[in-house]
Scaffold this motif. Structure first.
Motif, PDB file in Angstrom:
ATOM      1  N   SER A 151       0.693  -1.356   0.093  1.00  0.00           N
ATOM      2  CA  SER A 151      -0.446  -0.118  -0.404  1.00  0.00           C
ATOM      3  C   SER A 151       0.941   1.364   0.020  1.00  0.00           C
ATOM      4  CB  SER A 151      -1.027   0.283   1.436  1.00  0.00           C
ATOM      5  OG  SER A 151       0.298   0.246   2.233  1.00  0.00           O
ATOM      6  N   ASP A 162      -3.708   5.991  -2.219  1.00  0.00           N
ATOM      7  CA  ASP A 162      -4.847   5.715  -1.563  1.00  0.00           C
ATOM      8  C   ASP A 162      -6.216   7.423  -1.106  1.00  0.00           C
ATOM      9  OD1 ASP A 162      -6.339   3.512  -1.838  1.00  0.00           O
ATOM     10  OD2 ASP A 162      -5.374   3.342   0.036  1.00  0.00           O
ATOM     11  N   ASN A 166      -7.424   4.098  -6.118  1.00  0.00           N
ATOM     12  CA  ASN A 166      -6.174   4.154  -5.880  1.00  0.00           C
ATOM     13  C   ASN A 166      -5.573   3.815  -7.138  1.00  0.00           C
ATOM     14  OD1 ASN A 166      -5.420   1.791  -6.614  1.00  0.00           O
ATOM     15  ND2 ASN A 166      -5.079   1.591  -4.499  1.00  0.00           N
TER      16      ASN A 166
END
Length: 109
Positions: free
Chosen positions: A33, A38, A56
């Motif tokens: 991530s 995001d 995202n």
């Protein structure tokens, strides 16, 4: 986890139920991530959880139910939508992945 489906029971956000036969693909991912760029489009985000609709660079619009403290994820494609979930830690996330994978293969038999 039930025989035909599983439900994510979320505190402060709506629960989410998935039928195993709806899952097109599933993967286990770690530490992916950091470069996602995001942002939440509709949902709940705090220091403990991120739940709801997000967007995202990797998945586009997707649904997420994650613990902020854990950096491994189970990523599923369900009828063309992406669902990202995890447990409180890596071992709980691996358990989610293995349980869903096993239930999916049972549905194919």
């Amino acid at each position: 986890f039930e025989d035909k489906d599983f439900t994510i029971e979320a505190q402060g956000w709506s629960d989410y139920t998935v039928d195993y036969t709806q899952i097109d693909s599933i993967s286990y991912e770690e530490n992916s991530s950091q470069s996602w760029n995001d942002y939440r489009t509709n949902g709940l985000g705090n220091l403990k959880y991120a739940m709801g609709n997000f967007r995202n660079d990797v998945y586009g619009d997707y649904i997420r139910y994650t613990h902020s403290s854990c950096h491994s994820y189970v990523v599923m494609s369900i009828n063309g939508k992406i669902l990202v979930v995890n447990g409180a830690n890596d071992s709980a996330t691996k358990e989610i992945y293995h349980t869903i994978s096993e239930k999916m293969s049972n549905e194919l038999e």
